[in-house]
Design an enzyme around this catalytic site. Structure first.
Site, PDB file in Angstrom:
ATOM      1  N   GLY A  47       0.773  -1.249   0.000  1.00  0.00           N
ATOM      2  CA  GLY A  47       0.000   0.000   0.000  1.00  0.00           C
ATOM      3  C   GLY A  47       0.796   1.286   0.000  1.00  0.00           C
ATOM      4  N   ASP A 102       0.398   3.300   4.506  1.00  0.00           N
ATOM      5  CA  ASP A 102      -0.647   3.891   3.680  1.00  0.00           C
ATOM      6  C   ASP A 102      -1.815   4.405   4.514  1.00  0.00           C
ATOM      7  OD1 ASP A 102      -1.411   1.312   4.427  1.00  0.00           O
ATOM      8  OD2 ASP A 102      -1.956   0.646   2.419  1.00  0.00           O
ATOM      9  N   ASP A 105      -6.460   2.059   9.921  1.00  0.00           N
ATOM     10  CA  ASP A 105      -7.885   1.741  10.021  1.00  0.00           C
ATOM     11  C   ASP A 105      -8.148   1.350  11.477  1.00  0.00           C
ATOM     12  OD1 ASP A 105     -10.481   0.919   9.624  1.00  0.00           O
ATOM     13  OD2 ASP A 105     -10.038  -0.657   8.199  1.00  0.00           O
ATOM     14  N   THR A 106      -7.953   0.072  11.824  1.00  0.00           N
ATOM     15  CA  THR A 106      -8.067  -0.305  13.241  1.00  0.00           C
ATOM     16  C   THR A 106      -6.802   0.071  14.018  1.00  0.00           C
ATOM     17  OG1 THR A 106      -7.085  -2.487  12.906  1.00  0.00           O
ATOM     18  CG2 THR A 106      -9.483  -2.318  12.652  1.00  0.00           C
ATOM     19  N   GLY A 107      -5.696   0.259  13.301  1.00  0.00           N
ATOM     20  CA  GLY A 107      -4.420   0.556  13.954  1.00  0.00           C
ATOM     21  C   GLY A 107      -3.603  -0.681  14.288  1.00  0.00           C
ATOM     22  N   THR A 109      -2.135  -2.939  12.375  1.00  0.00           N
ATOM     23  CA  THR A 109      -0.922  -3.102  11.574  1.00  0.00           C
ATOM     24  C   THR A 109       0.176  -2.152  12.050  1.00  0.00           C
ATOM     25  OG1 THR A 109      -2.347  -3.635   9.699  1.00  0.00           O
ATOM     26  CG2 THR A 109      -0.035  -3.181   9.201  1.00  0.00           C
ATOM     27  N   LEU A 110      -0.172  -0.894  12.185  1.00  0.00           N
ATOM     28  CA  LEU A 110       0.830   0.087  12.592  1.00  0.00           C
ATOM     29  C   LEU A 110       1.337  -0.207  14.002  1.00  0.00           C
ATOM     30  CD1 LEU A 110       2.313   2.548  11.527  1.00  0.00           C
ATOM     31  CD2 LEU A 110       0.617   3.985  12.655  1.00  0.00           C
ATOM     32  N   LYS A 133      -8.381   6.827   9.142  1.00  0.00           N
ATOM     33  CA  LYS A 133      -9.844   6.891   9.149  1.00  0.00           C
ATOM     34  C   LYS A 133     -10.337   7.457  10.468  1.00  0.00           C
ATOM     35  CE  LYS A 133     -10.633   3.079   5.997  1.00  0.00           C
ATOM     36  NZ  LYS A 133     -11.233   1.754   5.795  1.00  0.00           N
ATOM     37  N   ASP A 160      -5.790  -0.200  -2.274  1.00  0.00           N
ATOM     38  CA  ASP A 160      -6.490  -1.067  -3.221  1.00  0.00           C
ATOM     39  C   ASP A 160      -7.755  -1.652  -2.622  1.00  0.00           C
ATOM     40  OD1 ASP A 160      -4.949  -2.742  -1.351  1.00  0.00           O
ATOM     41  OD2 ASP A 160      -5.723  -4.394  -2.563  1.00  0.00           O
TER      42      ASP A 160
HETATM   43  P1  IMP Z   1      -5.422  -1.729  10.255  1.00  0.00           P
HETATM   44  O1  IMP Z   1      -4.442  -2.744  10.751  1.00  0.00           O
HETATM   45  O2  IMP Z   1      -6.854  -2.112  10.542  1.00  0.00           O
HETATM   46  O3  IMP Z   1      -5.121  -0.315  10.697  1.00  0.00           O
HETATM   47  O4  IMP Z   1      -5.384  -1.761   8.700  1.00  0.00           O
HETATM   48  C1  IMP Z   1      -4.347  -1.329   7.986  1.00  0.00           C
HETATM   49  C2  IMP Z   1      -4.264  -2.020   6.645  1.00  0.00           C
HETATM   50  O5  IMP Z   1      -5.544  -2.399   6.126  1.00  0.00           O
HETATM   51  C3  IMP Z   1      -3.719  -1.041   5.668  1.00  0.00           C
HETATM   52  O6  IMP Z   1      -2.325  -1.116   5.614  1.00  0.00           O
HETATM   53  C4  IMP Z   1      -4.410  -1.438   4.374  1.00  0.00           C
HETATM   54  O7  IMP Z   1      -3.641  -2.416   3.697  1.00  0.00           O
HETATM   55  C5  IMP Z   1      -5.707  -2.035   4.778  1.00  0.00           C
HETATM   56  N1  IMP Z   1      -6.827  -1.087   4.686  1.00  0.00           N
HETATM   57  C6  IMP Z   1      -7.617  -0.641   5.698  1.00  0.00           C
HETATM   58  N2  IMP Z   1      -8.565   0.191   5.267  1.00  0.00           N
HETATM   59  C7  IMP Z   1      -8.383   0.305   3.935  1.00  0.00           C
HETATM   60  C8  IMP Z   1      -9.085   1.049   2.901  1.00  0.00           C
HETATM   61  O8  IMP Z   1     -10.030   1.801   3.116  1.00  0.00           O
HETATM   62  N3  IMP Z   1      -8.605   0.883   1.644  1.00  0.00           N
HETATM   63  C9  IMP Z   1      -7.560   0.069   1.340  1.00  0.00           C
HETATM   64  N4  IMP Z   1      -6.867  -0.619   2.274  1.00  0.00           N
HETATM   65  C10 IMP Z   1      -7.288  -0.513   3.556  1.00  0.00           C
HETATM   66 MG    MG Z   2      -1.265  -1.730   3.876  1.00  0.00          MG
END
Ligand code: IMP
Ligand code: MG
Length: 183
Positions: A47, A102, A105-107, A109-110, A133, A160
């Site tokens: 991403g 990139d 979202d939930t946080g 991954t980061l 978000k 994507d």
């Molecule tokens: P998290 O771990 O929920 O914060 O999600 C992070 C990962 O989910 C990002 O690195 C994206 O690959 C994917 N992701 C979450 N929301 C979106 C979106 O709206 N569009 C595309 N990818 C997303």
């Molecule tokens: Mg990603």
């Protein structure tokens, strides 16, 4: 210009993105002016590759670029656990590192990546996220942020949906019927 039928609307235009990336690069160049050539940008694949490419080319200081890849969503539902599927080539111990993501979202991954990289004892660690978000997420530090966006599925500028729409120059909201249908 007509939008692809999967797309509902443009949330952030190409011009807004380019302007914001330029100002993030200027800020980072100023903040890291003192570290010489020891700045490491760690981009998270896939991403972050477009954001990182634009950001890195606008930095006014020498830097290194390295990548990690993590397991991601099946389509849009989080699989739960985060897993490193490709690691950095270089050790980051003693380096000044900026983790470039990139989207938050939930946080999860980061949060996972931040802890993983911190465990490798960099001289400093900051995070730079293109979009976040507006929704409850884990309390992860975001030091440099491009844009805050509504809690919808977005594509473009590296983001994507099932590997589609990644290379759009803007950020668009996906039509909800595209991502809410079972895959
Ligand atoms: P998290 O771990 O929920 O914060 O999600 C992070 C990962 O989910 C990002 O690195 C994206 O690959 C994917 N992701 C979450 N929301 C979106 C979106 O709206 N569009 C595309 N990818 C997303
Ligand atoms: Mg990603």
């Amino acid at each position: 210009m007509s939008l692809h039928p999967d797309l509902k609307s443009i949330l952030v235009s190409e011009a807004e993105i380019q302007q914001r990336v330029q100002s993030l690069a200027a800020q980072i160049s100023q903040d890291y002016a003192h570290v010489g050539g020891e700045l490491y940008l760690v981009g998270i694949l896939k991403g972050a590759f477009i954001f990182l490419a634009d950001l890195a080319r606008r930095l006014q200081l020498p830097h290194h670029v390295d990548f990690m890849a993590v397991s991601s969503y099946g389509a849009t539902a989080h699989s739960g656990e985060v897993r490193v599927i490709m690691d950095l080539r270089e050790p980051i111990e003693g380096k000044h590192v900026i983790l470039v993501e990139d989207i938050v979202d939930t946080g999860k991954t980061l949060n996972y990546l931040y802890k993983t990289l911190l465990g490798r004892k960099p001289a400093s660690l900051r995070t730079c996220t293109f979009v976040r978000k507006l929704r409850p997420s884990l309390d992860v530090p975001v030091d440099y942020l491009g844009f805050e966006i509504p809690d919808v599925w977005v594509v473009g500028y590296g983001l994507d949906y099932a590997d589609k729409h990644r290379t759009l120059p803007f950020i668009a909201e996906l039509e909800p019927h595209v991502y809410s249908k079972p895959t």
